[in-house]
Design a protein around this motif. Structure first.
Motif, PDB file in Angstrom:
ATOM      1  N   ARG A  18      58.153  40.121  27.060  1.00  0.00           N
ATOM      2  CA  ARG A  18      58.583  41.527  27.123  1.00  0.00           C
ATOM      3  C   ARG A  18      58.563  42.015  28.573  1.00  0.00           C
ATOM      4  O   ARG A  18      59.599  42.097  29.222  1.00  0.00           O
ATOM      5  CB  ARG A  18      57.685  42.376  26.214  1.00  0.00           C
ATOM      6  CG  ARG A  18      58.298  43.710  25.842  1.00  0.00           C
ATOM      7  CD  ARG A  18      58.132  44.774  26.923  1.00  0.00           C
ATOM      8  NE  ARG A  18      56.737  45.093  27.185  1.00  0.00           N
ATOM      9  CZ  ARG A  18      56.330  45.811  28.219  1.00  0.00           C
ATOM     10  NH1 ARG A  18      57.193  46.285  29.092  1.00  0.00           N
ATOM     11  NH2 ARG A  18      55.049  46.048  28.406  1.00  0.00           N
ATOM     12  N   ASP A  19      57.387  42.234  29.136  1.00  0.00           N
ATOM     13  CA  ASP A  19      57.323  42.727  30.513  1.00  0.00           C
ATOM     14  C   ASP A  19      57.865  41.658  31.472  1.00  0.00           C
ATOM     15  O   ASP A  19      58.577  41.954  32.430  1.00  0.00           O
ATOM     16  CB  ASP A  19      55.867  43.073  30.865  1.00  0.00           C
ATOM     17  CG  ASP A  19      55.766  44.195  31.879  1.00  0.00           C
ATOM     18  OD1 ASP A  19      56.595  44.218  32.796  1.00  0.00           O
ATOM     19  OD2 ASP A  19      54.856  45.033  31.775  1.00  0.00           O
ATOM     20  N   HIS A 208      49.953  45.874  37.181  1.00  0.00           N
ATOM     21  CA  HIS A 208      51.060  45.321  37.961  1.00  0.00           C
ATOM     22  C   HIS A 208      50.561  44.974  39.355  1.00  0.00           C
ATOM     23  O   HIS A 208      49.499  45.413  39.789  1.00  0.00           O
ATOM     24  CB  HIS A 208      52.249  46.290  37.951  1.00  0.00           C
ATOM     25  CG  HIS A 208      53.023  46.177  36.665  1.00  0.00           C
ATOM     26  ND1 HIS A 208      54.114  45.357  36.536  1.00  0.00           N
ATOM     27  CD2 HIS A 208      52.815  46.726  35.447  1.00  0.00           C
ATOM     28  CE1 HIS A 208      54.552  45.437  35.288  1.00  0.00           C
ATOM     29  NE2 HIS A 208      53.789  46.252  34.609  1.00  0.00           N
ATOM     30  N   ASN A 242      53.005  40.910  37.115  1.00  0.00           N
ATOM     31  CA  ASN A 242      51.815  41.369  36.366  1.00  0.00           C
ATOM     32  C   ASN A 242      50.619  40.493  36.706  1.00  0.00           C
ATOM     33  O   ASN A 242      50.761  39.473  37.374  1.00  0.00           O
ATOM     34  CB  ASN A 242      52.086  41.214  34.860  1.00  0.00           C
ATOM     35  CG  ASN A 242      53.132  42.164  34.328  1.00  0.00           C
ATOM     36  OD1 ASN A 242      54.277  42.138  34.761  1.00  0.00           O
ATOM     37  ND2 ASN A 242      52.754  43.005  33.420  1.00  0.00           N
TER      38      ASN A 242
HETATM   39 ZN    ZN Z   1      54.133  46.736  32.580  1.00  0.00          ZN
END
Ligand code: ZN
Ligand code: KIV
Length: 522
Positions: A18-19, A208, A242
């Motif tokens: 996802r991210d 992040h 991330n």
């Molecule tokens: Zn994020």
């Protein structure tokens, strides 16, 4: 939650799909997503954020199929703070044995300003959406996006609302990589101490890496009481990425003396999935990346190599086997001696008599004079020189390219096809285009170029370029890579490498696409 030894267990929430996939250019195919989800489940990741179901039909299908195939992991989907998003998310994740809905809204002043919601209106929206999600699913995660830039009083207020509405996990995102370890620990500690009901739920940290502190911030949050770390393989993710899964898992393992929290992740699966994600996302891992970078277990200087050969602990704090690497990689260079070359050859499967070693050492020194670092592929190529060419169907024999201002580039290529030499000349828009056209003259094919990426290994005009090429042909995907000080030569070899893999695949029709993995590509 504690593990068998009584240590606090930290849940690992992976958001590569996802991210990670939100990184510009990191789009993965449906089959690739399924494969990565399977690897994550197998390695013991607790929660897999499989996608953002409302974002596209493709995302929805991927989350749904990952949910259907899941085994042990909780499968989570992302949803904005509206009922339609949440319903769509539930439609996709409900097929999992253990589904989770993750809903979020930006709570900092900058983010509140976008939907033009007052503090009270946003609080009401949070109550409504979390309640709705909880009515659908008993596992609900809520995130105040940009939490680290949200006013403290407001953050406390909305976290309390989400807990009361039924959220079982509260994730505190450092959306723009703005926090620092001391603050990250403090924020979680204070939320747990001051928000009513905080001790009933799990706090998560989502960091992040804009200031390069994502992993440190995540571990600090754990020290502050967070028990879920959100992370991605290779630290893939928006902008600077991330928190990297491999970094937190190994940091908690290696420094368990001062960070006594365990994870359920089998660290020996790290290297395999790291390579897979690098290949399918088209984001090569930087060479000096912690844990999974090519140099993470590599030693060039004579003193370090000598020390390593005597006792690996002299310069390594973890064993390569712990992350699933066969062994330490000694990068050879002009300072390397014969002992290091012999060790490297043995590592690569070559056992040479003393006189053979003497001969190879002379050739190795010539190469090391031309190249700053001599990598495994170079040694293999050195050993293969003079041997009957590769088993590959297509083998480049020679390439000359004329390019520059004043006309199209022209490539003159000689290549063997199944052992028979063929030649072609082609013109193109630049040297790489001309070269690829020449390859297609000799070996006509309809493979679609999905990715062409050049990565300079070192700085300077003599840097080695690593080129990755991804081809797609009738649903089959193959990636080729090659390195050379000449970018056009590296490009040609990478392209031909990918074509050879497609040829192998054609011969294996009926087998699953996942057989083409990074480890085959060198
Ligand atoms: Zn994020
Ligand atoms: O970085 C972020 O804030 C996010 C949220 C959607 C959790 O990715």
């Amino acid at each position: 939650m504690t593990d068998k030894t009584g240590q606090d267990r930290v849940l690992i929430f992976d958001t590569t799909l996802r991210d990670g996939e939100q990184s510009p250019g990191a789009t993965m195919s449906h089959a690739e997503k399924l494969e990565i989800a399977e690897l994550l489940d197998e390695m013991g990741v607790d929660i897999i954020e499989a996608g953002f179901p409302i974002a596209s039909e493709g995302d929805f299908r991927a989350v749904k199929e990952i949910a259907e195939r899941s085994r042990d992991a909780v499968i989570c989907g992302l949803a904005r703070a509206n009922l339609q998003d949440i319903d769509r998310c539930w439609e996709a994740v409900r097929h999992a044995e253990r589904p989770r809905i993750h809903t979020f809204i930006g709570t900092s002043p900058l983010h509140r300003d976008i939907p033009k919601l007052s503090k009270d209106e946003m609080a009401e929206r949070i109550h409504e959406t979390v309640t709705h999600a909880r009515n659908l699913c008993d596992n609900v995660q809520w995130s105040p996006m940009d939490a680290t830039r949200t006013e403290w009083d407001y953050l406390k207020r909305v976290v309390e609302i989400a807990i009361k509405a039924g959220a079982t996990t509260i994730n505190i995102p450092d959306t723009v990589g703005y926090t620092a370890p001391v603050e990250s620990a403090d924020l979680i500690r204070r939320l747990i101490a001051e928000v009513p009901g905080a001790d009933e739920i799990v706090f998560a940290t989502h960091c992040h890496n804009d200031l390069g502190m994502a992993t440190a911030n995540a571990l600090a949050a754990v020290a502050g009481g967070a028990r879920q770390i959100e992370c991605t393989i290779n630290g893939l993710g928006e902008r600077a990425g991330n928190t990297a899964l491999e970094e937190v898992v190994m940091a908690l393992k290696v420094r368990n003396d001062i960070m006594p929290w365990s994870t359920g992740v089998d660290s020996t699966k790290i290297m395999n999935i790291s390579r897979k994600v690098a290949t399918v996302s088209g984001f090569p891992v930087q060479y000096n990346k912690a844990i999974v970078g090519k140099n993470a277990f590599a030693h060039e200087s004579g003193i370090h190599q000598d020390g390593m050969l005597k006792n690996a602990e002299t310069f390594e704090i973890m064993r390569p086997e712990d992350i699933g690497l066969a062994s330490t990689s000694l990068v050879l260079g002009k300072h390397s001696g014969r002992a290091a070359l012999r060790a490297k050859l043995e590592e690569l499967g070559y056992k040479l008599a003393e006189n053979q070693l003497k001969d190879v050492f002379v050739r190795f020194k010539e190469l090391a004079d031309r190249k700053k670092e001599v990598y495994d592929e170079d040694i293999v190529a050195l050993m293969r020189a003079g041997e009957d060419a590769a088993n590959d169907h297509l083998v480049i024999q020679s390439l000359r390219v004329v390019c520059g201002t004043g006309g199209p580039a022209e490539a003159e290529l000689a290549m063997t096809v199944g052992g028979a030499e063929k030649q072609a000349t082609a013109r193109g828009d630049g040297p790489v285009d001309a070269t690829f056209k020449a390859v297609r003259e000799i070996w006509p094919n309809d493979a679609r170029l999905e990715l062409y990426q050049v990565h300079a290994v070192t700085e300077g005009t003599d840097a080695q370029a690593t080129v990755s090429v991804r081809l797609e042909e009738e649903g089959n995907i193959a990636t080729g890579q090659s390195a050379d000080t000449d970018t056009v030569v590296a490009s040609a070899k990478a392209y031909v490498n990918a074509l050879n893999r497609l040829i192998v695949r054609r011969g294996r029709l009926g087998q699953d696409q996942k057989e083409i993995s990074y480890k085959d590509v060198s």
